[in-house]
Design a protein around this motif. Structure first.
Motif, mmCIF file in Angstrom:
data_model
loop_
_atom_site.group_PDB
_atom_site.id
_atom_site.type_symbol
_atom_site.label_atom_id
_atom_site.label_comp_id
_atom_site.label_asym_id
_atom_site.label_seq_id
_atom_site.Cartn_x
_atom_site.Cartn_y
_atom_site.Cartn_z
ATOM 1 N N LYS A 141 54.687 66.820 4.348
ATOM 2 C CA LYS A 141 55.546 67.225 5.339
ATOM 3 C C LYS A 141 54.384 68.831 6.483
ATOM 4 O O LYS A 141 54.164 69.030 5.521
ATOM 5 C CB LYS A 141 56.361 67.380 5.857
ATOM 6 N N LEU A 142 54.475 68.963 7.710
ATOM 7 C CA LEU A 142 54.308 69.734 8.086
ATOM 8 C C LEU A 142 55.574 70.302 8.310
ATOM 9 O O LEU A 142 56.331 69.982 8.255
ATOM 10 C CB LEU A 142 53.582 69.560 9.785
ATOM 11 N N LYS A 143 55.266 71.868 8.360
ATOM 12 C CA LYS A 143 56.581 72.647 8.332
ATOM 13 C C LYS A 143 56.629 73.208 9.564
ATOM 14 O O LYS A 143 55.415 73.946 10.165
ATOM 15 C CB LYS A 143 55.894 74.287 6.664
ATOM 16 N N VAL A 194 54.935 73.189 15.836
ATOM 17 C CA VAL A 194 55.380 73.050 14.983
ATOM 18 C C VAL A 194 57.058 73.665 14.853
ATOM 19 O O VAL A 194 57.475 74.438 14.688
ATOM 20 C CB VAL A 194 54.951 72.227 13.588
ATOM 21 N N ILE A 195 57.813 72.080 15.482
ATOM 22 C CA ILE A 195 59.614 72.878 15.581
ATOM 23 C C ILE A 195 60.814 72.099 14.373
ATOM 24 O O ILE A 195 61.801 73.083 13.847
ATOM 25 C CB ILE A 195 59.723 73.303 16.786
ATOM 26 N N LYS A 196 60.383 71.170 14.068
ATOM 27 C CA LYS A 196 60.665 70.747 12.853
ATOM 28 C C LYS A 196 59.766 69.970 12.294
ATOM 29 O O LYS A 196 58.677 69.532 12.522
ATOM 30 C CB LYS A 196 61.742 69.259 14.058
ATOM 31 N N PRO A 197 59.609 69.882 10.958
ATOM 32 C CA PRO A 197 58.551 69.047 9.952
ATOM 33 C C PRO A 197 59.232 67.393 10.992
ATOM 34 O O PRO A 197 59.950 67.101 11.300
ATOM 35 C CB PRO A 197 59.797 68.947 8.485
ATOM 36 N N TRP A 244 59.006 67.487 17.590
ATOM 37 C CA TRP A 244 58.859 68.036 16.892
ATOM 38 C C TRP A 244 57.349 69.199 17.189
ATOM 39 O O TRP A 244 57.181 70.167 16.204
ATOM 40 C CB TRP A 244 58.102 67.111 15.764
ATOM 41 N N TYR A 245 57.388 69.446 18.502
ATOM 42 C CA TYR A 245 56.058 70.540 18.084
ATOM 43 C C TYR A 245 56.396 71.291 20.282
ATOM 44 O O TYR A 245 57.167 70.330 20.914
ATOM 45 C CB TYR A 245 54.785 70.125 18.118
ATOM 46 N N LYS A 246 55.676 72.168 19.976
ATOM 47 C CA LYS A 246 55.991 72.681 21.208
ATOM 48 C C LYS A 246 54.839 73.357 22.050
ATOM 49 O O LYS A 246 53.708 73.497 20.945
ATOM 50 C CB LYS A 246 57.006 74.353 20.968
ATOM 51 N N ARG A 247 54.059 72.751 22.750
ATOM 52 C CA ARG A 247 52.962 73.160 23.277
ATOM 53 C C ARG A 247 52.555 74.479 23.356
ATOM 54 O O ARG A 247 53.359 75.547 24.075
ATOM 55 C CB ARG A 247 53.261 72.559 23.716
#
Length: 126
Positions: free
Chosen positions: A73-75, A48-51, A121-124
């Motif tokens: 929220k995912l942090k 996760v790179i953004k909540p 919001w994420y990076k693989r």
């Protein structure tokens, strides 16, 4: 006359066979959707790179009856497994993590990103 009796006997035999076959079959009842089936789609390991908002979903008899409850929220920095983008479930991703976000027969967790850029919001990782 003999052909008519033969035909009546044949039809009666066919109906009896169908009737006995139906007695042995189990009644089919509509069941709830399975949360474990949703999480089987989680094949992408990400960071996760953004909540992002997370919802606990209780399954219904069909997708329109699924109930969403906000759980937090995912942090940033959290690593977890996600599914591909899902539109029918509510425009987001099914998520699973061995610690907090699990699945069961009736529940699973769902990450919802209402913004237009759906992968911001994420990076693989893998």
């Amino acid at each position: 006359m003999k052909n008519r009796k033969f035909l009546i006997g044949l039809v009666t035999t066919i109906f009896c066979i169908i009737g006995f076959a139906n007695l042995n079959s189990k009644a089919v009842h509509a069941s709830y959707l399975n949360g474990n089936s949703y999480t089987d789609m989680c094949t992408r390991y990400v960071k996760v790179i953004k909540p992002i908002n997370v919802y606990k979903v209780t399954t219904g008899h069909y997708e329109a009856q699924n109930h969403f409850k906000y759980v937090g929220k995912l942090k940033k920095g959290h690593r977890l497994w996600i599914s591909r983008w899902l539109m029918s479930t509510g425009s987001g991703w099914v998520i699973i993590d061995s610690n907090k976000y699990y699945s069961s027969r009736r529940t699973f967790f769902f990450a919802h990103n209402p913004h237009s850029n759906r992968t911001n919001w994420y990076k693989r990782i893998g």
